[in-house]
Design an enzyme around this catalytic site. Structure first.
Site, PDB file in Angstrom:
ATOM      1  CD  GLU A  66      34.602 -12.678 -35.970  1.00  0.00           C
ATOM      2  OE1 GLU A  66      33.332 -11.904 -35.852  1.00  0.00           O
ATOM      3  OE2 GLU A  66      35.978 -13.194 -35.762  1.00  0.00           O
ATOM      4  CG  ASN A 211      37.626  -7.271 -32.147  1.00  0.00           C
ATOM      5  OD1 ASN A 211      36.234  -6.341 -31.986  1.00  0.00           O
ATOM      6  ND2 ASN A 211      37.369  -8.143 -32.206  1.00  0.00           N
ATOM      7  CD  GLU A 212      35.387  -8.652 -27.625  1.00  0.00           C
ATOM      8  OE1 GLU A 212      36.363  -9.526 -27.655  1.00  0.00           O
ATOM      9  OE2 GLU A 212      34.423  -8.466 -28.250  1.00  0.00           O
ATOM     10  CD  GLU A 335      31.657  -8.017 -31.462  1.00  0.00           C
ATOM     11  OE1 GLU A 335      31.201  -9.095 -30.884  1.00  0.00           O
ATOM     12  OE2 GLU A 335      33.011  -7.849 -32.220  1.00  0.00           O
TER      13      GLU A 335
HETATM   14  O1  AHR Z   1      31.312 -12.305 -32.634  1.00  0.00           O
HETATM   15  C1  AHR Z   1      31.866 -13.065 -32.114  1.00  0.00           C
HETATM   16  C2  AHR Z   1      32.939 -12.790 -31.627  1.00  0.00           C
HETATM   17  O2  AHR Z   1      32.603 -12.331 -30.080  1.00  0.00           O
HETATM   18  C3  AHR Z   1      33.650 -11.820 -31.642  1.00  0.00           C
HETATM   19  O3  AHR Z   1      35.126 -12.108 -32.901  1.00  0.00           O
HETATM   20  C4  AHR Z   1      34.325 -10.971 -31.222  1.00  0.00           C
HETATM   21  O4  AHR Z   1      34.806  -9.404 -31.311  1.00  0.00           O
HETATM   22  C5  AHR Z   1      33.809 -11.427 -29.474  1.00  0.00           C
HETATM   23  O5  AHR Z   1      34.134 -11.407 -28.672  1.00  0.00           O
END
Ligand code: AHR
Length: 542
Positions: A66, A211-212, A335
């Site tokens: 990231e 994402n999330e 993740e």
């Molecule tokens: O991996 C770190 C963070 O954790 C990521 O950016 C996010 O998707 C998750 O909350």
């Protein structure tokens, strides 16, 4: 603004930190009550090479990079470094990742992606803007973007898993990125790529639709129905550009989210027919709230991921049933890791700096043992989980740490590398008869967590064994129900007296694998002992 950001960071840390099921949440954790009888207890493991669970998708052992902290800048890309190649890529890191054999890498986030404009990161480098990344309150020079990532993937020999901005970004921008990456020529965005010096399309297959998006910390956070509709629209527009894409919708970011499973159901009710998979995320900690800092409980936490997989798969199948759909979704555990030390305040706030050291968790032996347990969990769920990403790969909650002068391997590197190197072919449905111990809220937990793999192509069979017993070694008797293997190829173990031991630049080899004395086979049975507090990998030729 900073105050709002900090609050967001804290919200995030609380939410992602709470990665355990409600049933296992704080409270009355009793010490383990052992059912064991003698110091070196016997467990029996039955292996039948005809009894398998599923083929292993190589993408089960992916990872994640990231734009966060020192993952990209100073991690894989550092043009000013004496260790960089002509592209500015760190050569030592390239070599390490190539040798690991990571099959797929998720990029560019994470929380970062939800505010990212991919156009800022392409084209002549001198014209790229320096922007404030609001997810991590950091400055991003945009000197590394889509084209640099694709070039890095090619050199490493890995595939890209591209994340899309469905926070501030539109479906149109998502489809434009697909066009930039996958269309050969003759369209606005494919011609931009060609103008940027890349004649051939990248043909990126796998894409994450945001994402999330369930998290209140996420830029552009919305309700499940809103997100489901947006994912549907993005999927449609992206597939107009390239019908061959594989698309992953955002599932819940953890079992302690108040919307856990409801989110997944509502999202899929909008976009089930448009996607191929649903994502899961999970970070496990060893805090008073999560485990009472009890190592016996911590080492059992991978079992809560088995449960998370079962529950999420059940929701997918529920929606499938309601829709009378012939298609079954697979799961993308994109993740996962241990993460709890560097998850607050300064560790999460970049203070408007470039490449600030964020989330630089230092892993110990017990973290590595749990990572081994998670490898086992992913393997035995390989019928449903086709892709998973160790989050992350370099410097940020990572197995590889860099300095200006080199790198070192954290403890968690080893179980991950064994999965990558040895878990090939199909997962065996091994039956394990192990003594157990009691954990409040979890019931009886077996001391030994065993998975196995069989590669007919390579002629190899492997076992991966976590011994959760903090005090005692366990004798293992393997019963080969069809044919016993010929020869032991690998017999290695990660163990030690100090569960809190770590590696670092000062002592990079404090926690490293050791040779385990070779198992002895006689007839249809093999015997050996696994040490207390250990993760073992054994490999035989057939
Ligand atoms: O991996 C770190 C963070 O954790 C990521 O950016 C996010 O998707 C998750 O909350």
């Amino acid at each position: 603004m900073a105050a709002i950001l900090r609050r967001r960071f804290l919200q995030q840390s609380m939410a992602v930190g709470a990665g355990i099921s409600a049933e296992l949440a704080p409270g009355r954790w009793l010490p383990a009550q052992s059912t064991k009888a003698s110091p070196a207890m016997a467990a029996r493991v039955y292996v039948d090479t005809k009894r398998t669970i599923a083929p292993i998708d190589r993408n089960l052992f992916g990872s994640f990079l990231e734009h966060l902290g020192r993952a990209i800048y100073q991690g894989i890309y550092d043009p000013g470094s004496k260790l960089a190649d002509a592209n500015g890529f760190r050569k030592d890191v390239l070599e390490e990742v190539r040798a690991l054999g990571v099959p797929i890498v998720r990029y560019p986030g994470g929380n970062f992606v939800s505010g990212y404009n991919w156009l800022d990161g392409v084209g002549p480098k001198q014209g790229r803007p320096k922007v404030l990344d609001k997810a991590w309150n950091s400055l991003d020079s945009n000197q590394f973007g889509t084209d640099e990532f694709m070039a890095w993937c090619k050199i490493v020999g890995t595939l890209p898993l591209m994340g899309l901005n469905l926070g501030t970004g539109s479906s149109e921008q998502a489809a434009a990125l697909v066009e930039y990456c996958n269309v050969e020529k003759g369209t606005q965005w494919s011609e931009l790529r060609r103008k940027n010096g890349i004649a051939e399309p990248y043909k990126v297959k796998n894409w994450c639709l945001g994402n999330e998006m369930d998290g209140p910390w996420q830029i552009g956070h919305m309700t499940a129905t809103q997100y489901g509709l947006k994912a549907q629209d993005a999927a449609r527009q992206m597939r107009y550009v390239d019908p061959s894409l594989t698309l992953v919708a955002c599932g819940s970011s953890g079992p302690l989210m108040p919307t856990y499973l409801e989110w997944d159901r509502e999202v899929l009710e909008q976009c089930y027919e448009y996607v191929d998979a649903l994502s899961l995320h999970r970070y496990i900690g060893n805090t008073p709230a999560e485990t009472g800092r009890d190592s016996g409980k911590f080492l059992a936490m991978n079992l809560t991921m088995d449960r998370q997989i079962a529950e999420t798969g059940a929701v997918c199948d529920y929606v499938r049933g309601r829709m009378r759909s012939p298609k079954q979704l697979w799961l993308s555990f994109d993740e996962w890791n241990v993460w709890y030390r560097k998850r607050n305040g300064d560790d999460m706030n970049g203070r408007e700096k470039e490449a600030p050291p964020l989330l630089e968790e230092v892993y110990n032996l017990e973290d590595a043992l749990l990572v081994g347990g998670i490898i086992n969990t992913l393997l035995r769920n390989a019928d449903r989980v086709k892709l998973a990403c160790l989050a992350q790969l370099v410097n940020v909650i990572a197995p590889i740490m860099t300095s200006a002068n080199g790198l070192y391997r954290q403890t968690i590197y080893y179980p991950y590398s064994w999965g990558l190197q040895m878990a090939r072919g199909e997962v065996l449905n091994v039956l394990t008869d192990s003594p157990s111990y009691e954990i409040t809220g979890m019931g009886k937990v077996p001391y030994l967590d065993v998975t196995g793999t069989l590669s007919k192509e390579d002629g190899k069979v492997c076992l991966f064994i976590l011994n959760r017993d903090l005090a005692d070694a366990h004798e293992v008797e393997l019963v080969w129900e069809d044919a016993a293997p010929a020869r032991v190829i690998t017999s290695t173990v990660l163990t030690g007296n100090d569960l809190k031991a770590t590696n670092g630049f000062d002592a990079p080899k404090r926690v490293v694998p050791q040779e385990l004395s070779k198992p002895v086979t006689s007839g249809e049975r093999t015997k050996f002992e696994v040490p207390a507090r250990s993760y073992t990998a054994l490999q035989w030729s057939l």
